[in-house]
Write an enzyme that holds these catalytic residues in place. Structure first.
Site, PDB file in Angstrom:
ATOM      1  N   MET A  87     -31.914 -13.522  17.701  1.00 17.72           N
ATOM      2  CA  MET A  87     -32.058 -12.297  16.914  1.00 17.72           C
ATOM      3  C   MET A  87     -31.309 -12.307  15.577  1.00 17.72           C
ATOM      4  SD  MET A  87     -34.178 -10.758  18.752  1.00 17.72           S
ATOM      5  CE  MET A  87     -34.278  -9.066  18.197  1.00 17.72           C
ATOM      6  N   HIS A 106     -43.141 -16.033  18.234  1.00 15.41           N
ATOM      7  CA  HIS A 106     -43.139 -14.615  17.877  1.00 15.41           C
ATOM      8  C   HIS A 106     -44.222 -13.892  18.681  1.00 15.41           C
ATOM      9  CE1 HIS A 106     -42.467 -11.087  15.434  1.00 15.41           C
ATOM     10  NE2 HIS A 106     -43.787 -10.962  15.344  1.00 15.41           N
TER      11      HIS A 106
HETATM   12  C1  GRF Z   1     -40.108 -13.460  23.213  1.00 15.09           C
HETATM   13  O1  GRF Z   1     -41.100 -12.492  23.351  1.00 15.09           O
HETATM   14  C2  GRF Z   1     -40.251 -14.162  21.884  1.00 15.09           C
HETATM   15  O2  GRF Z   1     -41.547 -14.164  21.385  1.00 15.09           O
HETATM   16  C3  GRF Z   1     -39.382 -13.322  20.972  1.00 15.09           C
HETATM   17  O3  GRF Z   1     -38.308 -12.923  21.787  1.00 15.09           O
HETATM   18  C4  GRF Z   1     -38.723 -12.874  23.150  1.00 15.09           C
HETATM   19  C5  GRF Z   1     -37.725 -13.657  23.937  1.00 15.09           C
HETATM   20  O4  GRF Z   1     -37.915 -13.510  25.321  1.00 15.09           O
HETATM   21  N1  GRF Z   1     -39.010 -14.066  19.802  1.00 15.09           N
HETATM   22  P1  GRF Z   1     -37.063 -14.386  26.339  1.00 15.09           P
HETATM   23  O5  GRF Z   1     -35.590 -14.177  26.011  1.00 15.09           O
HETATM   24  O6  GRF Z   1     -37.478 -15.814  26.151  1.00 15.09           O
HETATM   25  O7  GRF Z   1     -37.402 -13.873  27.707  1.00 15.09           O
END
Ligand code: GRF
Length: 210
Positions: A87, A106
């Site tokens: 993030m 994404h």
């Molecule tokens: C996913 O939906 C990805 O596309 C986005 O963040 C989310 C991460 O999910 N960038 P996780 O932590 O892998 O479960």
């Protein structure tokens, strides 16, 4: 290509991380997952990494993200950076230094819906379809040449939670494919397109889900 040393960057749950680790175990991809890096010390993904005996690194100073990341990646001779729910904005020095070596996933059909809350926005706009995109990373958020997309049809009854789950299922399919292509040297980033197997690609490859 020689063995690919990868760092996986996360901030949260880490289900994509888990899926990439599993794909690697099943030999669907063959990368050396050197470390998992998180800006969030409480990220569940860190436990996943620890359970697999993968080194974990916590970023402690967001103002010094560039120096911290540069050191971690450089010391471990990383040649592929996999963003999996990370993030933070990747500092531009890192993007320049690792041009063509940073992948992101994404939860939308880019260029539609960059940024946060994609599932909400898709429902608000009565979209017919939704999905996920793996792309090379540039300095612009959720931009950069899209490599592969997986699509779903939206049902009238779908909630945000439904879309989140369905899009995650797509992500688990397309991220390992893109990583495998990278590992085999099949894809290469250019400025606003990518090369797949020596061919110029201005559109992502569409992964049809059965
Ligand atoms: C996913 O939906 C990805 O596309 C986005 O963040 C989310 C991460 O999910 N960038 P996780 O932590 O892998 O479960």
């Amino acid at each position: 290509m020689n063995e690919v040393n990868a760092a996986i960057l996360i901030s949260g749950f880490g289900s994509n991380l888990k899926n990439i680790i599993n794909s690697n175990k099943k030999n669907e991809i063959n990368i050396n997952i050197v470390c998992v890096i998180s800006d969030n010390p409480n990220a569940n993904g860190l436990n996943i990494a620890k359970n697999e005996n993968i080194e974990t690194c916590i970023l402690t100073n967001k103002k010094e993200l560039n120096q911290e990341l540069n050191k971690i990646l450089g010391n471990r001779k990383i040649d592929l950076i996999i963003l999996a729910g990370f993030m933070q904005i990747i500092p531009s020095n890192i993007i320049k230094k690792y041009f063509g070596q940073i992948l992101n996933i994404h939860p939308s059909l880019l260029p539609k819906y960059p940024g946060l809350n994609t599932h909400e926005k898709v429902l608000e706009n009565n979209e017919q379809e939704h999905g996920a995109t793996v792309h090379f990373v540039t300095e612009k958020l959720d931009d950069g040449p899209s490599i592969i997309q997986g699509k779903i049809k939206i049902k009238k009854t779908d909630t945000i939670e439904d879309l989140k789950n369905k899009v995650h299922e797509i992500e688990y399919k397309i991220y390992p494919i893109a990583i495998k292509w990278f590992q085999k040297g099949l894809i290469k980033q250019e400025d606003n397109f990518f090369i797949f197997n020596n061919q110029k690609m201005t559109q992502p490859i569409e992964h049809v889900l059965l």
